[in-house]
Motif scaffolding. Structure first.
Motif, mmCIF file in Angstrom:
data_model
loop_
_atom_site.group_PDB
_atom_site.id
_atom_site.type_symbol
_atom_site.label_atom_id
_atom_site.label_comp_id
_atom_site.label_asym_id
_atom_site.label_seq_id
_atom_site.Cartn_x
_atom_site.Cartn_y
_atom_site.Cartn_z
ATOM 1 N N PHE A 144 0.869 -1.185 0.000
ATOM 2 C CA PHE A 144 0.000 0.000 0.000
ATOM 3 C C PHE A 144 0.901 1.227 0.000
ATOM 4 N N LEU A 146 1.223 4.933 0.148
ATOM 5 C CA LEU A 146 0.673 6.269 0.401
ATOM 6 C C LEU A 146 1.815 7.240 0.710
ATOM 7 N N GLY A 152 4.802 12.404 4.659
ATOM 8 C CA GLY A 152 4.456 11.277 5.508
ATOM 9 C C GLY A 152 3.161 11.557 6.246
ATOM 10 N N MET A 176 7.615 5.808 -0.231
ATOM 11 C CA MET A 176 8.702 5.487 0.709
ATOM 12 C C MET A 176 8.183 4.730 1.931
ATOM 13 N N ILE A 178 7.516 1.497 2.342
ATOM 14 C CA ILE A 178 6.345 0.689 2.023
ATOM 15 C C ILE A 178 6.536 -0.773 2.445
ATOM 16 N N THR A 225 10.620 -3.624 4.119
ATOM 17 C CA THR A 225 10.238 -2.218 3.959
ATOM 18 C C THR A 225 10.942 -1.687 2.717
ATOM 19 N N SER A 373 8.651 1.862 15.558
ATOM 20 C CA SER A 373 8.025 2.008 14.230
ATOM 21 C C SER A 373 6.513 2.080 14.356
ATOM 22 N N GLU A 378 1.213 4.318 10.462
ATOM 23 C CA GLU A 378 -0.249 4.375 10.624
ATOM 24 C C GLU A 378 -0.671 5.606 11.402
ATOM 25 N N GLU A 382 1.805 11.927 17.435
ATOM 26 C CA GLU A 382 1.416 13.358 17.383
ATOM 27 C C GLU A 382 0.161 13.534 16.523
ATOM 28 N N MET A 383 0.092 12.841 15.384
ATOM 29 C CA MET A 383 -1.095 12.950 14.516
ATOM 30 C C MET A 383 -2.352 12.479 15.252
ATOM 31 N N PHE A 398 -3.505 20.847 12.626
ATOM 32 C CA PHE A 398 -2.490 20.203 11.780
ATOM 33 C C PHE A 398 -1.673 21.220 10.982
HETATM 34 P P1 FAD Z 1 6.955 13.141 9.261
HETATM 35 O O1 FAD Z 1 5.566 13.276 8.789
HETATM 36 O O2 FAD Z 1 8.026 13.893 8.554
HETATM 37 O O3 FAD Z 1 6.986 13.531 10.804
HETATM 38 C C1 FAD Z 1 8.211 13.739 11.533
HETATM 39 C C2 FAD Z 1 7.811 14.218 12.942
HETATM 40 O O4 FAD Z 1 7.117 15.466 12.844
HETATM 41 C C3 FAD Z 1 6.864 13.250 13.640
HETATM 42 O O5 FAD Z 1 7.122 13.238 15.015
HETATM 43 C C4 FAD Z 1 5.510 13.876 13.392
HETATM 44 O O6 FAD Z 1 4.518 13.497 14.336
HETATM 45 C C5 FAD Z 1 5.851 15.361 13.502
HETATM 46 N N1 FAD Z 1 4.863 16.204 12.832
HETATM 47 C C6 FAD Z 1 4.551 16.256 11.525
HETATM 48 N N2 FAD Z 1 3.556 17.138 11.300
HETATM 49 C C7 FAD Z 1 3.227 17.634 12.518
HETATM 50 C C8 FAD Z 1 2.230 18.550 12.962
HETATM 51 N N3 FAD Z 1 1.374 19.130 12.136
HETATM 52 N N4 FAD Z 1 2.170 18.813 14.282
HETATM 53 C C9 FAD Z 1 3.020 18.216 15.156
HETATM 54 N N5 FAD Z 1 3.953 17.329 14.797
HETATM 55 C C10 FAD Z 1 4.054 17.041 13.488
HETATM 56 N N6 FAD Z 1 3.622 4.134 4.677
HETATM 57 C C11 FAD Z 1 2.830 3.634 3.692
HETATM 58 O O7 FAD Z 1 2.202 4.372 2.927
HETATM 59 N N7 FAD Z 1 2.713 2.287 3.519
HETATM 60 C C12 FAD Z 1 3.371 1.399 4.293
HETATM 61 O O8 FAD Z 1 3.232 0.184 4.118
HETATM 62 C C13 FAD Z 1 4.225 1.902 5.329
HETATM 63 N N8 FAD Z 1 4.947 1.051 6.092
HETATM 64 C C14 FAD Z 1 5.855 1.556 6.997
HETATM 65 C C15 FAD Z 1 6.706 0.663 7.698
HETATM 66 C C16 FAD Z 1 7.654 1.172 8.567
HETATM 67 C C17 FAD Z 1 8.582 0.232 9.266
HETATM 68 C C18 FAD Z 1 7.720 2.563 8.824
HETATM 69 C C19 FAD Z 1 8.707 3.107 9.810
HETATM 70 C C20 FAD Z 1 6.885 3.423 8.145
HETATM 71 C C21 FAD Z 1 5.962 2.943 7.218
HETATM 72 N N9 FAD Z 1 5.146 3.792 6.475
HETATM 73 C C22 FAD Z 1 4.318 3.293 5.478
HETATM 74 C C23 FAD Z 1 5.313 5.238 6.578
HETATM 75 C C24 FAD Z 1 4.632 5.839 7.799
HETATM 76 O O9 FAD Z 1 3.258 5.884 7.649
HETATM 77 C C25 FAD Z 1 5.224 7.255 7.981
HETATM 78 O O10 FAD Z 1 6.542 7.076 8.439
HETATM 79 C C26 FAD Z 1 4.430 8.101 8.959
HETATM 80 O O11 FAD Z 1 3.159 8.420 8.440
HETATM 81 C C27 FAD Z 1 5.170 9.399 9.335
HETATM 82 O O12 FAD Z 1 5.679 10.034 8.225
HETATM 83 P P2 FAD Z 1 7.229 10.520 8.200
HETATM 84 O O13 FAD Z 1 8.058 9.365 8.600
HETATM 85 O O14 FAD Z 1 7.470 11.135 6.879
HETATM 86 O O15 FAD Z 1 7.352 11.595 9.341
#
Ligand code: FAD
Ligand code: TGC
Length: 399
Positions: A144, A146, A152, A176, A178, A225, A373, A378, A382-383, A398
């Motif tokens: 999946f 997204l 993220g 990324m 995924i 991943t 992780s 998901e 924070e979200m 947000f």
């Molecule tokens: P960012 O969004 O860059 O956030 C970094 C930090 O900033 C976090 O602490 C966040 O809470 C904070 N932050 C961001 N915006 C705000 C705000 N408005 N207010 C306060 N704090 C904020 N994704 C998929 O689509 N499919 C998958 O199958 C999938 N598998 C995964 C498997 C693993 C092992 C991991 C680690 C991640 C996976 N993900 C997947 C991605 C995951 O959903 C994202 O890592 C997650 O949504 C956070 O995005 P980011 O890592 O870019 O962090």
């Protein structure tokens, strides 16, 4: 003591599930599903997981078929070879799988709650017939896509684009982190179009599609991943999910997977708690078991309390989901609390084990690392805090 309370001899030990009375709040069928998955995890996962984790490898294809045979893939979906079980049954299965390892639950979550759910909820009849039975049996693996490198928490900003080319679509962009990406036969990919965000069912052997495994992870090592690169991937319009017409569609899929995590994280917590309890009863210092010291007992009691509260919350949310009454912000309550508390339990359990707690001989540090992780994917903690804040105040914080 009330009349109905049963006194326990002081020497008798009770496990956390027993103390909380978990059996009493589950039906016979729910207990049977839980016990079946627990014994499979005991037999098939626990003997191997430490080395899979250390080697950073998972026999995903083999396991998918075995999990499919057990009816665990898309088990809460109806038709197309899916088991059509209740939300609570699905949650209990996630809990038992995650007691093995978060990576095993992830394999099942992404297959059933993200990839299969997306096709089941938003796909055409042809897409459902083509993909779902083989995905339910584990013969085809889904992922999946997204998240992107620069988007993220804020998927609304995604850059992956799908543009029309005659009757076809051309997809270009990068996804990324995924899960299952490099082992997938099919990727559900979300992309921006001139009409809004749309979902596409992408066979991974389509020219222009590449999956690159992400290495050097310190968490979720027994999970694949990947980065997905879509370089001019040409697809017919029949690959578009016709029922998905906005960002709301992928976010609906997330509700399903997040729900599984509400239960799942407690599996990792329970394994840590049970490990700490057994260790505390056998490890001696100052000529007595460390479990006899008040400070250790406080840790064990607090871990049991949080595990029990988390379980009752998960069960309540599961019952609401089965009644068709569960709102997304309630899923956030469960995910935020239960993952946060599971990490705390894992860290506390680690202290009970002392130096042994940092080794792969015990599951505690592995669970603790995995839960980092789980706290992030998901929807980060924070979200989920902000989703709850928005539900309480009516004001989104947000942006
Ligand atoms: P960012 O969004 O860059 O956030 C970094 C930090 O900033 C976090 O602490 C966040 O809470 C904070 N932050 C961001 N915006 C705000 C705000 N408005 N207010 C306060 N704090 C904020 N994704 C998929 O689509 N499919 C998958 O199958 C999938 N598998 C995964 C498997 C693993 C092992 C991991 C680690 C991640 C996976 N993900 C997947 C991605 C995951 O959903 C994202 O890592 C997650 O949504 C956070 O995005 P980011 O890592 O870019 O962090
Ligand atoms: P916003 O304007 O609030 O919403 C856009 C549209 O979506 C609707 N909606 C939802 N629908 C169903 N369920 C939900 N949970 C929904 N949340 C929002 C909303 O009503 C609106 O509909 P419409 O009809 O008006 O268009 O969107 P926003 O851009 O402000 O974002 C809100 C926010 C931050 C909550 C959302 O973007 C979010 O949840 N971000 C977190 C991203 C995330 O969780 N990514 C996970 C990727 S998958 C993954 O991590 C797999 S891990 C592997 C494993 O599970 O094991």
């Amino acid at each position: 003591m009330t009349n109905s309370a049963v006194a326990q001899p002081r020497s008798q030990r009770r496990g956390a599930d027993d103390l909380i009375g978990i059996n009493a709040v589950l039906s016979a069928e729910e207990r049977e599903i839980r016990d079946t998955v627990r014994s499979v995890v005991q037999r098939r996962i626990k003997p191997h997981i430490a080395s899979w984790y250390e080697d950073g490898e998972l026999p995903a294809r083999e396991l998918a078929v075995e999990l499919g045979e057990l009816g665990l893939l898309g088990m809460h979906l109806k038709g197309y070879g899916c088991a059509g079980m209740s939300a609570v049954a699905y949650g209990l299965a996630c809990l038992e799988l995650e007691a093995g390892d978060s990576g095993i639950r992830s394999l099942v979550s992404v297959q059933g709650s993200l990839a299969m759910y997306a096709i089941h909820a938003f796909g055409s009849d042809e897409q459902k017939d083509q993909w779902l039975p083989d995905m339910a049996s584990g013969h085809r693996i889904g992922c999946f896509g997204l998240t992107e490198p620069d988007h993220g928490s804020d998927p609304a900003g995604m850059r992956t684009r799908a543009t029309r080319s005659g009757d076809d679509w051309i997809l270009t962009g990068t996804k990324m982190w995924i899960t299952n990406g490099s082992v997938a036969d099919v990727a559900v990919v979300w992309a921006r179009t001139d009409e809004g965000i749309r979902g596409f069912v992408v066979p991974t052997d389509t020219p222009g599609f590449t999956a690159n495994t992400i290495k050097s992870k310190m968490s979720l090592r027994a999970s694949v991943t990947s980065e997905l690169v879509l370089d001019g991937v040409r697809l017919p319009d029949s690959a578009r999910l016709p029922g998905a017409t906005s960002l709301g569609a992928p976010l609906r899929c997330l509700n399903e997977a997040r729900f599984g995590i509400v239960f799942g994280a407690l599996g990792a917590a329970r394994d840590c708690l049970e490990t700490a309890l057994a260790y505390a009863c056998s490890r001696e210092q100052f000529d007595r078991p460390i479990g006899g010291f008040q400070l250790t007992q406080q840790k064990l009691a607090d871990m049991t309390l949080e595990y029990g509260k988390g379980f009752l919350l998960a069960l309540h949310l599961g019952r609401q989901k089965d009644a068709g009454e569960l709102a997304p912000e309630q899923v956030s309550l469960g995910k935020l609390n239960n993952v946060r508390e599971a990490i705390e339990i894992a860290r506390t359990a680690r202290t009970v084990l002392g130096a042994s707690g940092i080794t792969g001989e015990y599951p505690v540090m592995r669970h603790a690392n995995n839960l980092e992780s789980v706290l992030t994917y998901e929807g980060t903690s924070e979200m989920h805090t902000l989703i709850i804040g928005q539900a309480l105040t009516g004001v989104g914080a947000f942006r």
